[in-house]
Design an enzyme around this catalytic site. Structure first.
Site, PDB file in Angstrom:
ATOM      1  N   HIS A  75      31.830 -40.560  10.387  1.00  0.00           N
ATOM      2  CA  HIS A  75      32.932 -40.312   9.397  1.00  0.00           C
ATOM      3  C   HIS A  75      33.794 -41.742   9.854  1.00  0.00           C
ATOM      4  CE1 HIS A  75      31.267 -37.646   6.464  1.00  0.00           C
ATOM      5  NE2 HIS A  75      30.259 -37.710   6.772  1.00  0.00           N
ATOM      6  N   TYR A 204      40.167 -32.131   2.956  1.00  0.00           N
ATOM      7  CA  TYR A 204      41.229 -31.120   3.095  1.00  0.00           C
ATOM      8  C   TYR A 204      41.644 -30.526   1.488  1.00  0.00           C
ATOM      9  CZ  TYR A 204      38.228 -30.551   7.749  1.00  0.00           C
ATOM     10  OH  TYR A 204      37.633 -30.508   9.073  1.00  0.00           O
ATOM     11  N   TYR A 394      40.950 -33.758  16.064  1.00  0.00           N
ATOM     12  CA  TYR A 394      39.578 -33.673  15.136  1.00  0.00           C
ATOM     13  C   TYR A 394      38.782 -34.224  16.075  1.00  0.00           C
ATOM     14  CZ  TYR A 394      37.314 -33.132  10.610  1.00  0.00           C
ATOM     15  OH  TYR A 394      36.615 -33.013   9.437  1.00  0.00           O
TER      16      TYR A 394
END
Ligand code: RFL
Ligand code: PHB
Length: 404
Positions: A75, A204, A394
């Site tokens: 991703h 999210y 992240y």
């Protein structure tokens, strides 16, 4: 009492214990794994889905990456929906080419179990009364019961990879450890379903009705979560009610594409921040969830477990290959630095993305806290520097090396 000997006893066959065992075995360092449950039970716990580059590299080093490299999805970013308005966090661009791997914890665990079985390495499933002994002496051991017989494994070191409810952390006397904890006033209701996911990457969602997350396991398997009150029960949520609520919280284009179907797993997990300091006591090391818990919002739990494993693995290699026993004192300090970073990021992401408006707590919750967090999210999403801060944490901060 039957007596066994090994170099390292690993308590717990979750991802931490299995990965550590695999890495050590590849270096010729003997280890025995003791697990309270059956292998199938361990594989039934649906948890993490996102692996940082550091963990991906560690799985490759452990020689268990073949299926992940073939079936896992790279991703390049994720989306944040702020009451329906979406911002793309382009991890690849914002971090100079870094990405994350979407590959389920269940699959990582399955690959590690298969490798251990293929190499015929010892693992005692359904061990009970597991108890570390004499951990501050030069001759520690672990006692346990297996198939009705009492065992003692004599060893050099013990790796407590037995999760939040395990026995290892409690072996450290209370006056020798400090526990930091924050319980959040809500939980995540998760559903796994064999339906095509709404999006190729994660979304999210901050929403006035509460947080939601659209995640995935493959082109045909979806994983979704909803923020629910802490006292809510799975029985209160029919599949239909879940899908209806998810649709309300997703951005409109995703909601329009949502394909629903029967849930194949549905559970509620509480959200918690927790750190136990130190992570080493004598010859006992705490690894992964045994030492720390993060709320899942930042996808950091499994990844922090992997960085603990990486640090302990380097230490054990130095102990056995260079005879440097002093280096074990570096473990807690190095591991905790990265742990606190992951804790802070997960706490920050959780605060910004969840709905706190109906909650009253001493230092968070209520309308004022909600306004602060809404402003915080808007500020970070609105600037490239802000998005980079979100991206760089992240994908995961680098692993620290041992000192000489
Ligand atoms: P585990 O997986 O809890 O494994 C511990 C093992 O120890 C065994 N055990 C014992 N064995 C012998 N004797 C005893 N006395 C024992 N007591 C316990 C247990 O049976 C078990 O098999 O800990 P480990 O290996 O440290 O792994 C940690 C991860 O499981 C955890 O951090 C992640 O799942 C957290 N997490 C996520 N992490 C991520 O990095 N990315 C994510 O996307 C992510 N999503 C999540 C998550 C956790 C979730 N839940 C349910 C807590 C999503 C959810 C919903
Ligand atoms: C998951 O797919 O289970 C998942 C992904 C990202 C998170 C938490 C859970 O932040």
């Amino acid at each position: 009492m039957k007596t066994l000997t090994t170099q390292i006893v690993i308590i717990g066959a979750g991802p931490s214990g299995l990965l550590l065992g695999q890495l050590l075995s590849k270096q010729g360092i003997d280890n025995i794994i003791l697990e309270r449950m059956t292998g199938d039970y361990v594989l039934g716990r649906i948890r993490a889905g996102i692996l940082e580059q550091g963990m991906v590299d560690l799985l490759r080093e452990a020689g268990v990456s073949e299926r992940m490299d073939a079936e896992g999805e790279v991703h390049e970013g994720y989306e944040i929906s702020n009451n329906g308005e979406t911002t793309y966090i382009n991890l690849h661009e914002l971090t100079g080419g870094k990405t994350v791997m979407c590959y389920g914890q269940v699959e990582v665990t399955r690959d590690l179990m298969a490798a251990r079985e293929a190499a015929n390495l010892p693992i005692y499933y359904e061990s009970t009364d597991v108890q570390p002994q004499n951990v501050t002496s030069e001759q520690p051991s672990v006692t346990f019961t297996y198939q009705g017989e009492q065992y003692e494994v004599q060893c050099d070191y013990i790796a407590g990879c037995d999760g939040f409810h395990g026995v290892s952390r409690k072996t450290i006397p209370q006056e020798k450890r400090t526990e930091h904890e924050r319980i959040y006033p809500f939980g995540w209701l998760g559903v796994l379903s064999d339906t095509p996911p709404v999006s190729e990457e994660l979304i999210y969602c901050k929403h006035d009705r509460g947080f939601a997350l659209a995640s995935r396991r493959s082109a045909n398997r979806s994983r979704y979560y909803l923020q629910v009150p802490l006292d809510d029960k799975v029985e209160n949520w029919s599949d239909e009610a879940f899908w209806e609520e998810l649709k309300r919280r997703l951005p409109a284009d995703a909601a329009a594409k949502l394909e629903t179907g029967p849930s194949i797993e549905k559970s509620i997990a509480p959200l918690r921040s927790f750190v136990c300091e130190p992570m080493q006591y004598g010859h006992l090391f705490l690894v992964g969830d045994a030492a720390h818990i993060v709320p899942p919002t930042g996808a950091k739990g499994l990844n922090l477990a992997a960085s603990d494993v990486a640090t302990l693995y380097k230490i054990m290699c130095r102990v056995y290959q260079q005879g440097d026993k002093e280096c074990i004192t570096q473990y807690s300090e190095i591991a905790l630095r990265r742990v606190w970073n992951g804790e802070r990021f997960s706490w920050w992401m959780s605060n910004m993305l969840h709905d706190y408006s109906g909650v009253e707590m001493a230092d968070m919750g209520g309308e004022t806290f909600s306004r602060f967090m809404t402003s915080e999210l808007g500020y970070y999403l609105g600037s490239e520097a802000g998005r980079r801060v979100m991206a760089e944490q992240y994908v995961g901060l680098p692993y620290e090396e041992l000192r000489d």
